[in-house]
Design a protein around this motif. Sequence first.
Motif, PDB file in Angstrom:
ATOM      1  N   ASP A   1      26.746  23.779 -66.144  1.00 30.81           N
ATOM      2  CA  ASP A   1      28.041  23.157 -65.966  1.00 30.81           C
ATOM      3  C   ASP A   1      28.562  23.424 -64.540  1.00 30.81           C
ATOM      4  O   ASP A   1      28.496  24.554 -64.061  1.00 30.81           O
ATOM      5  N   SER A   2      29.081  22.377 -63.870  1.00 32.07           N
ATOM      6  CA  SER A   2      29.539  22.541 -62.477  1.00 32.07           C
ATOM      7  C   SER A   2      30.622  23.611 -62.363  1.00 32.07           C
ATOM      8  O   SER A   2      30.638  24.400 -61.419  1.00 32.07           O
ATOM      9  N   TYR A   3      31.525  23.606 -63.330  1.00 37.37           N
ATOM     10  CA  TYR A   3      32.641  24.552 -63.239  1.00 37.37           C
ATOM     11  C   TYR A   3      32.148  25.999 -63.353  1.00 37.37           C
ATOM     12  O   TYR A   3      32.509  26.856 -62.552  1.00 37.37           O
ATOM     13  N   ASP A   4      31.264  26.223 -64.335  1.00 41.02           N
ATOM     14  CA  ASP A   4      30.675  27.570 -64.509  1.00 41.02           C
ATOM     15  C   ASP A   4      29.932  27.976 -63.246  1.00 41.02           C
ATOM     16  O   ASP A   4      30.103  29.076 -62.734  1.00 41.02           O
ATOM     17  N   LEU A   5      29.107  27.053 -62.759  1.00 43.51           N
ATOM     18  CA  LEU A   5      28.266  27.352 -61.602  1.00 43.51           C
ATOM     19  C   LEU A   5      29.128  27.720 -60.394  1.00 43.51           C
ATOM     20  O   LEU A   5      28.843  28.684 -59.674  1.00 43.51           O
ATOM     21  N   SER A   6      30.224  26.991 -60.218  1.00 40.62           N
ATOM     22  CA  SER A   6      31.083  27.269 -59.067  1.00 40.62           C
ATOM     23  C   SER A   6      31.814  28.600 -59.250  1.00 40.62           C
ATOM     24  O   SER A   6      32.374  29.145 -58.306  1.00 40.62           O
TER      25      SER A   6
ATOM     26  N   ASP B   1      34.054  25.502 -50.551  1.00 36.39           N
ATOM     27  CA  ASP B   1      32.607  25.580 -50.844  1.00 36.39           C
ATOM     28  C   ASP B   1      32.222  24.489 -51.845  1.00 36.39           C
ATOM     29  O   ASP B   1      31.214  23.794 -51.684  1.00 36.39           O
ATOM     30  N   THR B   2      33.037  24.397 -52.886  1.00 39.64           N
ATOM     31  CA  THR B   2      32.756  23.440 -53.956  1.00 39.64           C
ATOM     32  C   THR B   2      32.765  22.020 -53.391  1.00 39.64           C
ATOM     33  O   THR B   2      31.909  21.194 -53.713  1.00 39.64           O
ATOM     34  N   PHE B   3      33.731  21.768 -52.513  1.00 40.52           N
ATOM     35  CA  PHE B   3      33.833  20.482 -51.834  1.00 40.52           C
ATOM     36  C   PHE B   3      32.552  20.198 -51.037  1.00 40.52           C
ATOM     37  O   PHE B   3      32.020  19.094 -51.056  1.00 40.52           O
ATOM     38  N   GLU B   4      32.034  21.233 -50.362  1.00 43.49           N
ATOM     39  CA  GLU B   4      30.823  21.044 -49.545  1.00 43.49           C
ATOM     40  C   GLU B   4      29.622  20.660 -50.407  1.00 43.49           C
ATOM     41  O   GLU B   4      28.773  19.882 -49.981  1.00 43.49           O
ATOM     42  N   VAL B   5      29.549  21.227 -51.599  1.00 45.21           N
ATOM     43  CA  VAL B   5      28.450  20.854 -52.497  1.00 45.21           C
ATOM     44  C   VAL B   5      28.582  19.373 -52.845  1.00 45.21           C
ATOM     45  O   VAL B   5      27.617  18.607 -52.791  1.00 45.21           O
ATOM     46  N   GLY B   6      29.820  18.965 -53.165  1.00 47.53           N
ATOM     47  CA  GLY B   6      30.079  17.562 -53.483  1.00 47.53           C
ATOM     48  C   GLY B   6      29.763  16.654 -52.308  1.00 47.53           C
ATOM     49  O   GLY B   6      29.226  15.560 -52.470  1.00 47.53           O
TER      50      GLY B   6
ATOM     51  N   LEU C   1      31.071  13.189 -57.934  1.00 46.66           N
ATOM     52  CA  LEU C   1      32.223  13.111 -58.827  1.00 46.66           C
ATOM     53  C   LEU C   1      32.494  14.459 -59.516  1.00 46.66           C
ATOM     54  O   LEU C   1      33.613  14.975 -59.471  1.00 46.66           O
ATOM     55  N   THR C   2      31.454  15.038 -60.121  1.00 43.79           N
ATOM     56  CA  THR C   2      31.709  16.292 -60.856  1.00 43.79           C
ATOM     57  C   THR C   2      32.175  17.400 -59.908  1.00 43.79           C
ATOM     58  O   THR C   2      33.120  18.124 -60.214  1.00 43.79           O
ATOM     59  N   TRP C   3      31.525  17.507 -58.762  1.00 39.40           N
ATOM     60  CA  TRP C   3      31.872  18.627 -57.870  1.00 39.40           C
ATOM     61  C   TRP C   3      33.218  18.442 -57.194  1.00 39.40           C
ATOM     62  O   TRP C   3      33.952  19.395 -56.966  1.00 39.40           O
ATOM     63  N   MET C   4      33.590  17.210 -56.888  1.00 42.99           N
ATOM     64  CA  MET C   4      34.900  16.980 -56.283  1.00 42.99           C
ATOM     65  C   MET C   4      36.003  17.268 -57.308  1.00 42.99           C
ATOM     66  O   MET C   4      37.060  17.767 -56.974  1.00 42.99           O
ATOM     67  N   GLN C   5      35.716  16.941 -58.562  1.00 46.63           N
ATOM     68  CA  GLN C   5      36.698  17.257 -59.601  1.00 46.63           C
ATOM     69  C   GLN C   5      36.912  18.756 -59.718  1.00 46.63           C
ATOM     70  O   GLN C   5      38.031  19.233 -59.826  1.00 46.63           O
ATOM     71  N   VAL C   6      35.806  19.498 -59.693  1.00 50.98           N
ATOM     72  CA  VAL C   6      35.922  20.959 -59.779  1.00 50.98           C
ATOM     73  C   VAL C   6      36.662  21.492 -58.544  1.00 50.98           C
ATOM     74  O   VAL C   6      37.513  22.373 -58.643  1.00 50.98           O
TER      75      VAL C   6
ATOM     76  N   GLU D   1      39.789  11.648 -51.197  1.00 54.53           N
ATOM     77  CA  GLU D   1      39.105  10.466 -50.667  1.00 54.53           C
ATOM     78  C   GLU D   1      37.672  10.360 -51.207  1.00 54.53           C
ATOM     79  O   GLU D   1      37.229   9.302 -51.636  1.00 54.53           O
ATOM     80  N   TYR D   2      36.977  11.493 -51.191  1.00 56.88           N
ATOM     81  CA  TYR D   2      35.601  11.493 -51.722  1.00 56.88           C
ATOM     82  C   TYR D   2      35.602  11.205 -53.218  1.00 56.88           C
ATOM     83  O   TYR D   2      34.762  10.471 -53.734  1.00 56.88           O
ATOM     84  N   LEU D   3      36.555  11.847 -53.891  1.00 57.66           N
ATOM     85  CA  LEU D   3      36.617  11.691 -55.345  1.00 57.66           C
ATOM     86  C   LEU D   3      36.850  10.225 -55.708  1.00 57.66           C
ATOM     87  O   LEU D   3      36.183   9.677 -56.588  1.00 57.66           O
ATOM     88  N   ALA D   4      37.784   9.596 -55.006  1.00 61.49           N
ATOM     89  CA  ALA D   4      38.100   8.195 -55.290  1.00 61.49           C
ATOM     90  C   ALA D   4      36.855   7.324 -55.082  1.00 61.49           C
ATOM     91  O   ALA D   4      36.527   6.482 -55.927  1.00 61.49           O
ATOM     92  N   TYR D   5      36.142   7.579 -54.003  1.00 61.28           N
ATOM     93  CA  TYR D   5      34.976   6.743 -53.713  1.00 61.28           C
ATOM     94  C   TYR D   5      33.882   6.949 -54.765  1.00 61.28           C
ATOM     95  O   TYR D   5      33.252   5.983 -55.217  1.00 61.28           O
ATOM     96  N   ALA D   6      33.697   8.209 -55.171  1.00 61.83           N
ATOM     97  CA  ALA D   6      32.679   8.485 -56.200  1.00 61.83           C
ATOM     98  C   ALA D   6      33.073   7.840 -57.524  1.00 61.83           C
ATOM     99  O   ALA D   6      32.227   7.277 -58.228  1.00 61.83           O
ATOM    100  N   LEU D   7      34.355   7.881 -57.845  1.00 61.61           N
ATOM    101  CA  LEU D   7      34.833   7.242 -59.085  1.00 61.61           C
ATOM    102  C   LEU D   7      34.523   5.746 -59.039  1.00 61.61           C
ATOM    103  O   LEU D   7      34.027   5.171 -60.004  1.00 61.61           O
TER     104      LEU D   7
END
Length: 438
Positions: free
Chosen positions: A48-53, A70-75, A88-93, A113-119
């Motif tokens: 799970d992304s949240y657990d992993l982060s 950091d989480t943003f950088e993964v996304g 999408l998952t990582w930007m949400q986290v 901005e990234y989240l919107a584009y991924a959505l």
Amino acid sequence: MMRDNRAEKFIKSITDRRIESKVKFPGEEDLSGAATALLRLQDTYKLDSYDLSNGIILGKKVGHKLTAHDTFEVGRAAYNQKDYYHTLTWMQVALNKLENENPRTIEEEEILEYLAYALYQQGNIRRALAMTKKLAKIAPNHPRAKGNVKWYEDMLEGKEKEGELPPIVNKRIEDDGIVERDAYEALCRGEIPPIDPKEEKKLYCYLKRDRPFLKLAPIKVEILRYEPLVVLFKQIISDYESEMVQELAAPKLKRATVQNAFTGELETASYRISKSAWLKGAEHPVVDRINKRVGDMTNLNQETSEELQVANYGLGGHYDPHFDFARKEEVNAFKKLATGNRIATVLFYMEVPEWGGATVFNQLGTAVFPSKNDALFWYNLYRSGEGDLRTRHAACPVLMGVKWVIFRLGSKIVRRIEGIKQMDPRTGPRIYETMRFG
Ligand SMILES: O=C(O)CCC(=O)C(=O)O
Ligand SMILES: [Fe+2]
């Protein structure tokens, strides 16, 4: 002592070494590589992304927490690879983490901005619009927000309904070049298809004593499967030998390469992440001894075997499904191997990871979880010299710990002195003449 700035000396030494190109600072490729490795682990082991982060792996706290940045950088690494599922998952986290951060490690608008584009890319246009509206609100001077709002609105052609947004759709991309991906990943997790009980009954262990030396020191063999034959040699190297090999290889380790099938050139590739080094028999008695032992283990003439190769896999290190033999259409394949195609592979497990890192035969549904000081063996070619496509195999990503292996590939001009008499139903007790392939 207080005036003595030790850091200065250290920095100078690092700088000097950097000038000599001995030390390299991490660059963009290291960051994106690390992020890609996290995504690979996440997919393979269903993390799970949240657990992993939060440094939690399979319910256990094992690592550091990532910041929102950091989480943003993964996304962002996912985004750069056009992998919008993970973006999408990582930007949400990242967004989620940001809410609880003080001081904040990143601006909310960057994430939005990234989240919107991924959505949008994943088919959630209404949500992409909502997210972009939020962005335009918190950052009125944002260079793209207003234009994007219009863009999404046009796309919806006024069909934008009020009220509840539909649930998020986020499907993983299906075609990423690995056809057998799902089956491969399931094997890595230890989800192994059941074996036919009739076949299972045929498997057994025995002591191999068919050579003079082995009368004194028999080798423990476990037959893992037939057709194609895969066996495990138990406790075949000592801790001392393994330590010695690691010590010899460590200074020589270089990023592993693969041969480009079209150009014949060696190059690094994201589907094979490990470091490797070659060791010559003359370098140390231990290497020589292991080479000889391979002869005792396999009854294969070692004269045309390749040198020992040592590989080290770190976290996320892996090797996607591949063949060890070269196919005819590959450019330069035989030239590089000098002695011809690779008849068999022996893989010693020197150091085993705490989690992950299995060797899996994805076509066969066979998974071998490394056991320290044991060695895996299989034939890559049919007796005719044709490559056996069933031997397609992979090294699953290492999830925890490190993995060290030694492998040795036997090639072309092979005199099977006796074949592996008891192990190989195809060879029987016959004596083979020199075979020439290719
Ligand atoms: O490390 C493993 O488990 C397999 C390695 C492998 O297949 C290779 O290097 O060719
Ligand atoms: Fe391999």
